[in-house]
Write a protein that holds these residues in place. Structure first.
Motif, PDB file in Angstrom:
ATOM      1  N   GLY A 126       0.387  16.206  25.281  1.00 32.75           N
ATOM      2  CA  GLY A 126       0.094  17.443  25.997  1.00 32.75           C
ATOM      3  C   GLY A 126      -0.703  17.177  27.262  1.00 32.75           C
ATOM      4  N   ARG A 152       8.344  20.951  17.589  1.00 31.57           N
ATOM      5  CA  ARG A 152       9.711  21.350  17.914  1.00 31.57           C
ATOM      6  C   ARG A 152      10.632  20.135  18.016  1.00 31.57           C
ATOM      7  N   LEU A 163       5.618  18.667  19.876  1.00 32.82           N
ATOM      8  CA  LEU A 163       5.977  17.691  18.853  1.00 32.82           C
ATOM      9  C   LEU A 163       6.616  18.376  17.649  1.00 32.82           C
ATOM     10  N   ALA A 218      -0.640  14.265  19.885  1.00 35.88           N
ATOM     11  CA  ALA A 218      -0.431  15.609  20.432  1.00 35.88           C
ATOM     12  C   ALA A 218      -1.305  15.812  21.670  1.00 35.88           C
ATOM     13  N   VAL A 271       2.316  18.459  11.469  1.00 35.99           N
ATOM     14  CA  VAL A 271       1.808  18.348  12.843  1.00 35.99           C
ATOM     15  C   VAL A 271       1.042  19.615  13.218  1.00 35.99           C
ATOM     16  N   ILE A 296      -0.146  22.561  23.433  1.00 42.81           N
ATOM     17  CA  ILE A 296       1.155  22.290  24.041  1.00 42.81           C
ATOM     18  C   ILE A 296       1.774  21.029  23.449  1.00 42.81           C
ATOM     19  N   GLY A 297       0.961  19.985  23.311  1.00 42.43           N
ATOM     20  CA  GLY A 297       1.469  18.770  22.693  1.00 42.43           C
ATOM     21  C   GLY A 297       1.834  18.998  21.242  1.00 42.43           C
ATOM     22  N   GLY A 298       1.021  19.757  20.537  1.00 45.94           N
ATOM     23  CA  GLY A 298       1.271  19.996  19.121  1.00 45.94           C
ATOM     24  C   GLY A 298       2.555  20.757  18.874  1.00 45.94           C
ATOM     25  N   VAL A 304      -2.316  19.787  11.276  1.00 41.07           N
ATOM     26  CA  VAL A 304      -3.284  18.801  11.770  1.00 41.07           C
ATOM     27  C   VAL A 304      -3.863  19.249  13.117  1.00 41.07           C
ATOM     28  N   CYS A 305      -3.010  19.779  13.973  1.00 35.68           N
ATOM     29  CA  CYS A 305      -3.481  20.205  15.291  1.00 35.68           C
ATOM     30  C   CYS A 305      -4.376  21.436  15.182  1.00 35.68           C
ATOM     31  N   ALA A 343      -3.981  21.436  26.050  1.00 33.99           N
ATOM     32  CA  ALA A 343      -3.262  20.175  25.909  1.00 33.99           C
ATOM     33  C   ALA A 343      -2.888  19.929  24.453  1.00 33.99           C
ATOM     34  N   LEU A 344      -3.827  20.179  23.568  1.00 34.68           N
ATOM     35  CA  LEU A 344      -3.573  19.971  22.143  1.00 34.68           C
ATOM     36  C   LEU A 344      -2.524  20.939  21.623  1.00 34.68           C
TER      37      LEU A 344
END
Lengths: 195, 195
Positions: B160, A166, A164, B156, A177, A159-161, A180-181, A156-157
């Motif tokens: 995600g 992108r 974001l 993120a 970003v 994919i979200g990272g 940090v991730c 999740a982290l």
DNA sequence: CTTTTCATATGATGATTGTCATGTCAAATT
DNA sequence: AATTTGACATGACAATCATCATATGAAAAG
């Protein structure tokens, strides 16, 4: 000298390669049949001797994309602690190189939003591929439950990272970003081993 | 009794409401002009007396969506510790209710993949809205740098997490993803205060 | 009251889309 | 050698799309 089945297999392979790229770059609704077939060196009419409809292609392309590059992002487990493994995977996944090379990127990240709007078959395929990636991260089917949960939060982290990174317009913010991730994954893994 | 400017403003508002919904549900390429205008009680031709083109609408709809429901997800900072705040926001954001109500959901999550494929103007708007949400999470512009970074990792993980929960086919796995991500936010915030 | 303005409706434009019917030609089969 | 098969090309189909030209009708301005 090429048998008919060999020729069809080669065509199918080119179609899958092309559609897997266009799917990640342009999304579910953007990957049209005619351009994909053109990339594969065929005309649009030939499409229906390989697939029944566009939906089937999307499912096959998603599977193809992940079958091809999952090893590149996950790889084989080494002799390393669990937190070290997650940290290493994050440092490979959450990079500017991965962010910019969408055509050969992780399809699970490139198609999150699309999957929720996709057909039932597409969502099923997405779920299966996600499960495969999760167990590949854990290395073993019989990993501790805590590690299996860690893998989910990790994905999740990631994919979200990268999503974001992108989406964002500002290059400096995008890099930030990612950084940090990456660090958040490390903190997450360490906080885990503390309990 | 309705003045012409009032009537136009009311029409614009209906257009924005309708397009903000369709944008989140169907994505950037799915939110077509004619259906949006029909939702707003107008015909497609009337569109061009409000916007120059579809791109302008997408930008305005994105802003409208976030202006409308950011308070619902972020709210005002209470008297609580930083980890407690992040945990509380996560328990509101990472829920099945939010996952299922895409039409009124957080646009930053619903449109991550779309934003990276969007126009320059759309990505710029997305970046601005993300920045607003980040500073709203921190409550103050002059929050500690560590908290600003925490907010990025938080977003993120939330984006995600809810993206995966929506993409996934299996209801049980979907709920599990949400639960794991909620807990990961808590761990992340606590690991922070430990340093 | 007359004129102007403009939000909206109607309808057409060309482009793009998924899908399929038909034709062709070479490989496989008999 | 004759026949069948099927991958592929060509072209057409209806649907959908963004965009715009024109018409209309009512509110605002004169």
């Amino acid at each position: 000298m090429v048998s008919r089945v060999e020729l069809k297999e080669a065509s199918l392979h080119r179609i899958l390669d092309a559609s897997a790229v266009r799917l990640r770059v342009e999304g579910l609704s953007g990957a049209a049949i005619a351009p994909v077939m053109q990339d594969a060196g065929l005309t649009h009419g030939a499409f229906y001797s390989h697939f029944a409809n566009k939906d089937e292609l999307a499912v096959a392309a998603l599977r193809h994309a992940l079958l091809e590059n999952r090893p590149h992002w996950v790889g084989k487990p080494r002799n390393e602690s669990w937190p070290a493994r997650l940290g290493r995977l994050a440092r490979r996944y959450l990079t500017a190189a991965h962010r910019d090379d969408v055509a050969d990127s992780c399809a699970l990240a490139a198609l999150v939003s699309d999957a929720s709007r996709g057909s039932a078959a597409f969502r099923q395929a997405y779920t299966r591929e996600l499960a495969k990636s999760l167990s590949a991260i854990c290395g073993d089917e019989s990993a501790p439950l805590q590690q299996q949960d860690d893998a989910i939060a990790f994905m999740a982290l990631c994919i979200g990272g990268i999503g974001l990174a992108r989406a964002v317009d500002d290059p400096a913010l995008s890099e930030h970003v990612l950084a940090v991730c990456r660090e958040a994954v490390a903190r997450l893994a360490n906080a885990d081993s503390a309990t």
